[in-house]
Motif scaffolding. Sequence first.
Motif, short mmCIF file in Angstrom:
data_model
loop_
_atom_site.label_atom_id
_atom_site.label_comp_id
_atom_site.label_asym_id
_atom_site.label_seq_id
_atom_site.Cartn_x
_atom_site.Cartn_y
_atom_site.Cartn_z
N GLY A 133 42.03 48.46 63.28
CA GLY A 133 42.90 48.96 62.53
C GLY A 133 44.73 48.90 62.77
N ALA A 144 52.11 54.14 56.14
CA ALA A 144 51.47 53.20 55.15
C ALA A 144 51.74 52.49 53.98
N GLU A 155 46.52 51.69 58.36
CA GLU A 155 45.18 52.01 57.84
C GLU A 155 44.74 53.24 58.56
N MET A 159 44.02 56.40 54.04
CA MET A 159 43.58 56.56 55.29
C MET A 159 42.77 57.04 56.19
N PRO A 194 39.97 58.26 54.23
CA PRO A 194 40.61 58.32 53.25
C PRO A 194 40.94 59.29 51.59
N ALA A 233 37.80 50.56 58.40
CA ALA A 233 39.58 49.99 57.52
C ALA A 233 39.11 50.19 56.89
N VAL A 269 39.53 52.46 53.63
CA VAL A 269 40.78 52.44 53.16
C VAL A 269 41.32 51.77 52.16
N ALA A 270 40.56 50.20 52.57
CA ALA A 270 41.56 49.18 50.78
C ALA A 270 40.21 49.32 50.05
N ARG A 272 42.89 52.87 48.49
CA ARG A 272 43.91 52.46 48.21
C ARG A 272 43.35 51.77 46.62
#
Length: 290
Positions: A148, A168, A173, A203, A229, A251, A254-255, A258
């Motif tokens: 990441g 960010a 991440e 994150m 996150p 990671a 994180v996606a 978000r």
Amino acid sequence: MAVTVAAIQMCSGTDPKRNAEAMERLVREAAAKGAHYVQTPEMTGALQRDRAALRAVLKPEAEDGIAATAARMAGELGIHVHVGSTAIARPDGKIANRGFLFGPEGQKLCHYDKIHMFDVDLDNGESWRESAAYTPGEAARLVDLPFGRMGFAICYDVRFPELFKSQAQAGAEIMTLPAAFTRQTGEAHWSVLLRARAIENGMFLIAAAQGGVHEDGRETYGHSMIIDPWGRVLAEAGDAGEEIILAEIDASAVAAARGKIPNLKNGRAFALDLPMDAGKTGAAGKDAAA
């Protein structure tokens, strides 16, 4: 890519050599437990309130024992070793509160100098003027790792959300926040600040802390944390003494976070209307009333 990360809690004293030995022992233990990234606290090398005594043991970066030990361990163990920070003698005679990240071949990947200086007066009589001894950093740092994109902050930086948001928005991440929080401020704010920075930026946040009563008389809060996150605490240390906490991070989380709450994309520029001074009269006031 999922990876096991570790945050090492320490109670650093005033002797850099002893602190380097403690750091090496703990990093090796964390690696033996499966950590591929290990973070140490702020001021791993020495916590020393006496400025003259601190300057007497300072070294420039190329001669610093903490940095050299971390680089050697990273290469020997084939892991990422992140010295949260240590005091470094600058060429201009001042001091940097500097963190280092070393890669699996022992190479230095980057360094970060703490930007925000801890200049505060607390209710219990504690008064701190970090700017009296340290030169603040001027640049945020990002580095791409196999697991990441990582950003950097140190301790008091946590109270400045714009530092985290900017990283960010640049794709970070994982944020790191090694610290030496005082007990008073830690009890009041540590957990909520860490979780807020993780949540509002979607994150991971890794925060290795100092914890306990130190040789120089200060007391730090401990409670090293790894946060995901969504703001969930994946691992947390106790309030004092050496401890290693570990967690697996990925990671892809994180996606996912978000994607659910895309506040980094939804932000909008806005104007700030200041209150009008009702006591003022004149053309501007007449125009507004017309």
